[in-house]
Design a protein around this motif. Sequence first.
Motif, PDB file in Angstrom:
ATOM      1  N   ASN A   1      35.459  38.122  32.102  1.00 44.21           N
ATOM      2  CA  ASN A   1      36.834  37.255  32.301  1.00 44.21           C
ATOM      3  C   ASN A   1      36.941  36.572  30.901  1.00 44.21           C
ATOM      4  O   ASN A   1      38.183  35.978  31.052  1.00 44.21           O
ATOM      5  CB  ASN A   1      36.339  36.040  33.360  1.00 44.21           C
ATOM      6  CG  ASN A   1      37.524  35.805  34.215  1.00 44.21           C
ATOM      7  OD1 ASN A   1      38.560  36.485  34.140  1.00 44.21           O
ATOM      8  ND2 ASN A   1      37.533  34.579  34.471  1.00 44.21           N
TER       9      ASN A   1
ATOM     10  N   PRO B   1      40.969  38.890  29.857  1.00 42.23           N
ATOM     11  CA  PRO B   1      41.392  39.551  31.178  1.00 42.23           C
ATOM     12  C   PRO B   1      42.281  40.741  30.834  1.00 42.23           C
ATOM     13  O   PRO B   1      43.243  40.468  29.988  1.00 42.23           O
ATOM     14  CB  PRO B   1      42.159  38.528  31.916  1.00 42.23           C
ATOM     15  CG  PRO B   1      41.695  37.141  31.201  1.00 42.23           C
ATOM     16  CD  PRO B   1      41.310  37.390  30.021  1.00 42.23           C
TER      17      PRO B   1
ATOM     18  N   THR C   1      43.314  44.044  38.883  1.00 40.83           N
ATOM     19  CA  THR C   1      43.393  42.910  39.974  1.00 40.83           C
ATOM     20  C   THR C   1      42.720  43.392  41.034  1.00 40.83           C
ATOM     21  O   THR C   1      42.792  44.695  41.469  1.00 40.83           O
ATOM     22  CB  THR C   1      44.949  42.574  40.214  1.00 40.83           C
ATOM     23  OG1 THR C   1      44.892  41.405  41.282  1.00 40.83           O
ATOM     24  CG2 THR C   1      45.766  43.639  40.605  1.00 40.83           C
ATOM     25  N   THR C   2      42.112  42.539  41.869  1.00 40.06           N
ATOM     26  CA  THR C   2      41.634  42.813  43.245  1.00 40.06           C
ATOM     27  C   THR C   2      42.403  42.309  44.304  1.00 40.06           C
ATOM     28  O   THR C   2      41.940  42.528  45.410  1.00 40.06           O
ATOM     29  CB  THR C   2      40.168  41.956  43.389  1.00 40.06           C
ATOM     30  OG1 THR C   2      40.334  40.738  43.165  1.00 40.06           O
ATOM     31  CG2 THR C   2      39.120  42.444  42.257  1.00 40.06           C
TER      32      THR C   2
ATOM     33  N   GLU D   1      41.809  36.772  38.221  1.00 39.97           N
ATOM     34  CA  GLU D   1      41.454  37.786  36.880  1.00 39.97           C
ATOM     35  C   GLU D   1      42.769  37.268  35.919  1.00 39.97           C
ATOM     36  O   GLU D   1      42.233  37.864  34.504  1.00 39.97           O
ATOM     37  CB  GLU D   1      42.203  39.336  37.381  1.00 39.97           C
ATOM     38  CG  GLU D   1      41.217  39.795  38.347  1.00 39.97           C
ATOM     39  CD  GLU D   1      41.613  39.618  39.883  1.00 39.97           C
ATOM     40  OE1 GLU D   1      40.914  40.295  40.770  1.00 39.97           O
ATOM     41  OE2 GLU D   1      42.557  38.871  39.983  1.00 39.97           O
TER      42      GLU D   1
ATOM     43  N   GLN E   1      33.797  42.965  42.177  1.00 36.40           N
ATOM     44  CA  GLN E   1      34.404  42.656  41.011  1.00 36.40           C
ATOM     45  C   GLN E   1      34.943  41.302  41.052  1.00 36.40           C
ATOM     46  O   GLN E   1      35.279  40.559  40.132  1.00 36.40           O
ATOM     47  CB  GLN E   1      35.414  43.689  40.640  1.00 36.40           C
ATOM     48  CG  GLN E   1      34.803  45.001  40.248  1.00 36.40           C
ATOM     49  CD  GLN E   1      35.797  46.154  39.572  1.00 36.40           C
ATOM     50  OE1 GLN E   1      36.655  45.497  39.074  1.00 36.40           O
ATOM     51  NE2 GLN E   1      35.414  47.156  39.725  1.00 36.40           N
TER      52      GLN E   1
ATOM     53  N   ARG F   1      34.620  38.092  38.583  1.00 42.22           N
ATOM     54  CA  ARG F   1      35.529  37.344  38.056  1.00 42.22           C
ATOM     55  C   ARG F   1      35.629  35.926  38.190  1.00 42.22           C
ATOM     56  O   ARG F   1      35.982  35.006  37.450  1.00 42.22           O
ATOM     57  CB  ARG F   1      36.958  37.733  38.332  1.00 42.22           C
ATOM     58  CG  ARG F   1      37.309  39.227  38.067  1.00 42.22           C
ATOM     59  CD  ARG F   1      37.375  39.512  36.592  1.00 42.22           C
ATOM     60  NE  ARG F   1      37.224  40.818  36.116  1.00 42.22           N
ATOM     61  CZ  ARG F   1      38.191  41.336  35.013  1.00 42.22           C
ATOM     62  NH1 ARG F   1      39.115  40.692  34.681  1.00 42.22           N
ATOM     63  NH2 ARG F   1      38.152  42.652  34.993  1.00 42.22           N
TER      64      ARG F   1
END
Length: 303
Positions: free
Chosen positions: A46, A49, A54-55, A170, A198, A202
């Motif tokens: 992190n 970034p 992105t999740t 993120e 993930q 983050r």
Amino acid sequence: MPPRPTPLLRRLRPQFQAQVRHQIPRIAISSNRQASLSTSSSSSLNSNPDPTFTTVSPDEVSHFNALASSWWDPQGPSRILHLMNPLRHDFIRDCRFSVPVSPVSTTAGLTYLDIGCGGGIFAESAARLRSTKSVTAIDPSPEVLTIAKAHARRDPALRGKLEYLNTPVEQLPAPAPQEGYDVVSIFEVLEHVSNPAQFLDRCMPFVKPGGWLVMSTIARTWMSWFTTNLMAEDVLGIVPKGTHDWRKYVNEDELRGHFLGKRDGWGEARCMGVIYVPGIGWREVRGSEKVGNYFFAVRRLEN
């Protein structure tokens, strides 16, 4: 172990099996994709970034955007979240007082980061606590945050204590290693992201040493499919259709394995199973974390 199925559940089981026939037994938080994360430190993930990573799931954002206008209606689609909010505070309090509390944090006030804050149900209530110094609340949905900001403006006491940011985690700059927040909350979010492992990595750097990462989510069992997908969405209609995807649910043992087995510097894991009783609300039920909804917390150990 889930309870023995009733005759009704036996008749429904073929439908359930059809839904999960092609699903892997454990999701991304414990799948082979996890191996690529286990050797990386959470802080390095992190510190710079990637603007493209992105999740966040676009479908999930669209779903919650559609619910934005009714977020603060206590009898509307978000009623379940309103009823759950007191238990969120109870769980955080129990976590904090399960270990010796630093006199510094007690006198200075607590700082919160609420990730996936939605319309601000928890963020507002946390900002109103006398023990709170500040709350930063983030969400990737602009429509929902518009509702959150408008609602917060009604209360002058929230000015200077509550800040909303339209961003996924993120894209949020990570704090210095020894800084961060006393409490990082992720309520009813984990089951809506595209890669929970993930996503959690983050979130981890934002917890200060001695602070808590607190979340609530749903176990991936046949009973949770029955209660959250079939009954809550399809039969009773107390949750908007399409809110839950059973394949994204995360079991409590998977979270323990992620933090305590694959990540250094975390401990004091705590869990509380809860069940929604129609007409009454949410209640703590020991062992129910193996069946459906539950709270989970882990503490970042001090050096």
